[in-house]
Design a protein around this motif. Structure first.
Motif, PDB file in Angstrom:
ATOM      1  N   UNK A 161       4.274   2.970   2.503  1.00  0.00           N
ATOM      2  CA  UNK A 161       3.239   4.003   2.358  1.00  0.00           C
ATOM      3  C   UNK A 161       1.836   3.402   2.352  1.00  0.00           C
ATOM      4  N   UNK A 162       1.701   2.207   1.786  1.00  0.00           N
ATOM      5  CA  UNK A 162       0.403   1.545   1.828  1.00  0.00           C
ATOM      6  C   UNK A 162       0.052   1.115   3.248  1.00  0.00           C
ATOM      7  N   UNK A 163       1.050   0.756   4.030  1.00  0.00           N
ATOM      8  CA  UNK A 163       0.785   0.438   5.440  1.00  0.00           C
ATOM      9  C   UNK A 163       0.366   1.685   6.214  1.00  0.00           C
ATOM     10  N   UNK A 164       0.846   2.850   5.795  1.00  0.00           N
ATOM     11  CA  UNK A 164       0.393   4.099   6.408  1.00  0.00           C
ATOM     12  C   UNK A 164      -1.088   4.318   6.107  1.00  0.00           C
ATOM     13  N   UNK A 165      -1.507   3.981   4.879  1.00  0.00           N
ATOM     14  CA  UNK A 165      -2.936   4.034   4.567  1.00  0.00           C
ATOM     15  C   UNK A 165      -3.715   3.058   5.449  1.00  0.00           C
ATOM     16  N   UNK A 166      -3.179   1.834   5.576  1.00  0.00           N
ATOM     17  CA  UNK A 166      -3.856   0.812   6.375  1.00  0.00           C
ATOM     18  C   UNK A 166      -4.011   1.244   7.825  1.00  0.00           C
ATOM     19  N   UNK A 167      -3.027   1.960   8.356  1.00  0.00           N
ATOM     20  CA  UNK A 167      -3.119   2.411   9.746  1.00  0.00           C
ATOM     21  C   UNK A 167      -4.280   3.385   9.936  1.00  0.00           C
ATOM     22  N   UNK A 168      -4.577   4.168   8.925  1.00  0.00           N
ATOM     23  CA  UNK A 168      -5.722   5.085   9.003  1.00  0.00           C
ATOM     24  C   UNK A 168      -7.035   4.324   8.922  1.00  0.00           C
ATOM     25  N   UNK A 169      -7.078   3.316   8.068  1.00  0.00           N
ATOM     26  CA  UNK A 169      -8.282   2.499   7.993  1.00  0.00           C
ATOM     27  C   UNK A 169      -8.501   1.742   9.309  1.00  0.00           C
ATOM     28  N   UNK A 170      -7.418   1.321   9.926  1.00  0.00           N
ATOM     29  CA  UNK A 170      -7.521   0.641  11.215  1.00  0.00           C
ATOM     30  C   UNK A 170      -8.067   1.580  12.279  1.00  0.00           C
ATOM     31  N   UNK A 188      -7.199  -4.859   2.447  1.00  0.00           N
ATOM     32  CA  UNK A 188      -6.785  -4.643   1.060  1.00  0.00           C
ATOM     33  C   UNK A 188      -5.467  -3.879   0.986  1.00  0.00           C
ATOM     34  N   UNK A 189      -5.311  -2.859   1.826  1.00  0.00           N
ATOM     35  CA  UNK A 189      -4.078  -2.078   1.834  1.00  0.00           C
ATOM     36  C   UNK A 189      -2.894  -2.918   2.293  1.00  0.00           C
ATOM     37  N   UNK A 190      -3.107  -3.763   3.301  1.00  0.00           N
ATOM     38  CA  UNK A 190      -2.024  -4.638   3.755  1.00  0.00           C
ATOM     39  C   UNK A 190      -1.628  -5.627   2.668  1.00  0.00           C
ATOM     40  N   UNK A 191      -2.619  -6.122   1.929  1.00  0.00           N
ATOM     41  CA  UNK A 191      -2.327  -7.050   0.850  1.00  0.00           C
ATOM     42  C   UNK A 191      -1.529  -6.361  -0.262  1.00  0.00           C
ATOM     43  N   UNK A 192      -1.947  -5.152  -0.624  1.00  0.00           N
ATOM     44  CA  UNK A 192      -1.222  -4.405  -1.661  1.00  0.00           C
ATOM     45  C   UNK A 192       0.199  -4.087  -1.207  1.00  0.00           C
ATOM     46  N   UNK A 193       0.362  -3.763   0.060  1.00  0.00           N
ATOM     47  CA  UNK A 193       1.701  -3.504   0.587  1.00  0.00           C
ATOM     48  C   UNK A 193       2.577  -4.741   0.496  1.00  0.00           C
TER      49      UNK A 193
END
Length: 496
Positions: A162-171, A301-306
């Motif tokens: 789910x955090x990677x889903x956030x990261x995809x939006x930031x990307x 940051x999101x990738x790191x948290x994931x």
């Protein structure tokens, strides 16, 4: 893998990177986020540029690909979260089986040799002892299984995805900012090419005017063949500078077409002059504010948290897993008995699995995930340093290119006065052709350098737009996270 032999301790790397209190190239003052996308393009005062940016935001294929990656990440979040739910499947069977008699019965023929005097009736009786059997089997039933997530292994996998889903939006936001910057710079290059073409055509006219004056002096015997040949060279050089500028102009227009998702033949860019555009006023704010307004930092940051949850998941793999299974349904050999109460059967079971030794697979995976976390941590810190460096460099470029434009403008004005004086002396016959040629070339070069300096000045605005996050903000971050959560909780299809 024996738990006692495994090192399950994990000391996370120190990722603290406190930002400076202020930028070196700007006064320490808080500022609102920079305008986003088309709103920023409006500040340049070109309706055509604003329309191109709007079109790029809607039709650029890099942005479309980033949106597709969001869809993939959302789907992967659901896949990775599937283990949090029970697995229920239907097992319906309708089967008819024929078993050969030769595999289940042993007749008299099994003794081996049959004498030749045996009658035909005896032979028939002996062969009839091998009788095939046919069976029917019917089943309607459900099978369910569920792993009890004692150690949070499955939940960690869900959070990581789910955090990677956030990261995809930031990307996707990062791609949008980069695309807008590319459109801005390409449009500035179009205008600069048009300005340089206008300068080149004007310089050809100046060189031809001087050539005609020298030719007139040659005809009356006060100029030499060398004088006319030298000026002819100046004219030819100025004419030769036009084709490369035409090439740059046309190719940059084609680049713009790709950026806005169109074929080169379908896009018409009128352009104009870079001197007609306005340079937007941009307040950088504080370094800490910039770090919160960069989607690339939020992505890292999101990738790191994931990855932290991936490490925890790998650690939980060492511990026992308990799986509950159950079956319920009806079974019968005769179809008309399928719905009788006596046909009901069920089964409940639990399974405890504890890794003992697996060739150090779990330990290797655990170390792999920790190493990946360390890598992403270093990249996260580098992204912070890069963001601060980008902002400082953009502020430096904005100041220095502004000064370069001012000084180069003074150089052009001085060169123009020098050429005017040189032409007057040519009329009077008191100047040699070498001085005249040098004066012309000095003006021509100064004008072209002024156009290039102005391009660098406007490109510094684009760099500052990118460095400050392109209008992104913590509010945007919250909106993107809410969008990811909504996608995760949305209707998942025909299943509950």
């Amino acid at each position: 893998m024996c738990l006692s032999s495994c090192n399950l301790d994990w000391e996370k790397p120190d990722l603290a990177t406190p930002p400076p209190e202020s930028f070196r190239e700007a006064k320490p003052a808080s500022a609102k986020p920079i305008a986003r996308g088309p709103d920023f393009a409006v500040k340049f005062g070109s309706r055509e540029l604003t329309m191109l940016v709007e079109q790029a935001v809607g039709d650029n294929l890099d942005i479309a690909a980033a949106v597709a990656r969001i869809q993939q990440a959302d789907a992967q979040a659901r896949v990775s979260s599937a283990a949090l739910w029970p697995s229920i499947s239907m097992q319906d069977i309708a089967r008819r089986t024929r078993t050969p008699g030769t595999t289940t019965n042993i007749g008299s023929a099994s003794s081996g040799f049959t004498p030749a005097t045996t009658s035909s009736s005896t032979t028939t009786s002996s062969s009839n002892t091998f009788s095939a059997r046919e069976f029917n089997f019917f089943q309607l039933g459900l099978t369910a299984s569920y792993e009890i997530d004692f150690w949070g292994k499955n939940e960690d996998a869900s959070y990581a995805a789910r955090l990677l889903a956030n990261a995809s939006r930031f990307n996707r936001d990062t791609v949008e900012i980069s695309t807008i910057a590319a459109v801005l710079n390409a449009y500035f290059q179009v205008l600069t090419a048009q300005d340089r073409l206008a300068i080149a055509h004007n310089n050809v006219a100046i060189a031809e005017r001087v050539y005609r004056a020298i030719q007139a002096r040659f005809e009356v015997g006060v100029a030499s063949v060398l004088d006319t040949a030298q000026q002819e060279t100046v004219v030819a050089q100025q004419r030769a500078s036009i084709p490369p500028l035409e090439q740059t102009l046309r190719q940059t227009r084609n680049q713009l077409a790709v950026l806005v998702g169109q074929t080169p033949e379908s896009l018409s860019v009128k352009g104009g002059s870079l001197t007609k555009l306005s340079y937007p006023k941009i307040a950088p704010g504080m370094p800490s504010e910039v770090l919160l307004r960069r989607p690339d930092i939020a992505n890292a940051e999101a990738q790191l948290a994931s990855q932290e949850f991936s490490v925890l998941q790998a650690r939980a793999m060492f511990f026992p897993s308990i799986t509950l299974t159950g079956q319920y349904g009806v079974q019968t050999a005769l179809l008309h008995n399928l719905l009788r109460p006596e046909a009901i059967g069920w089964q409940i079971a639990s399974n405890l699995a504890q890794p003992i030794f697996d060739g150090y697979n779990l330990q290797g995976n655990y170390e792999l995930q920790k190493g990946r976390y360390a890598e992403l941590g270093a990249l996260y810190k580098k992204q912070i340093l890069t963001a601060l460096s980008d902002a400082e460099n953009a502020l430096i470029a904005s100041k220095q290119t502004a000064q370069a434009v001012r000084l180069q403008g003074l150089a052009v004005a001085a060169a123009q006065r020098a050429l005017t004086a040189a032409e007057m002396r040519l009329q009077e016959g008191t100047i040699d052709i070498v001085t005249l040629s040098t004066t012309q070339n000095t003006l021509f070069l100064a004008q072209d350098q002024l156009a290039l300096a102005r391009l660098s000045y406007f490109q510094s605005a684009t760099s500052l737009y990118q460095a400050l996050g392109g209008g992104w903000s913590p509010t945007t971050r919250d909106a993107e996270i809410a969008s990811a959560n909504a996608a995760y909780e949305a209707d998942k299809g025909i299943h509950p």
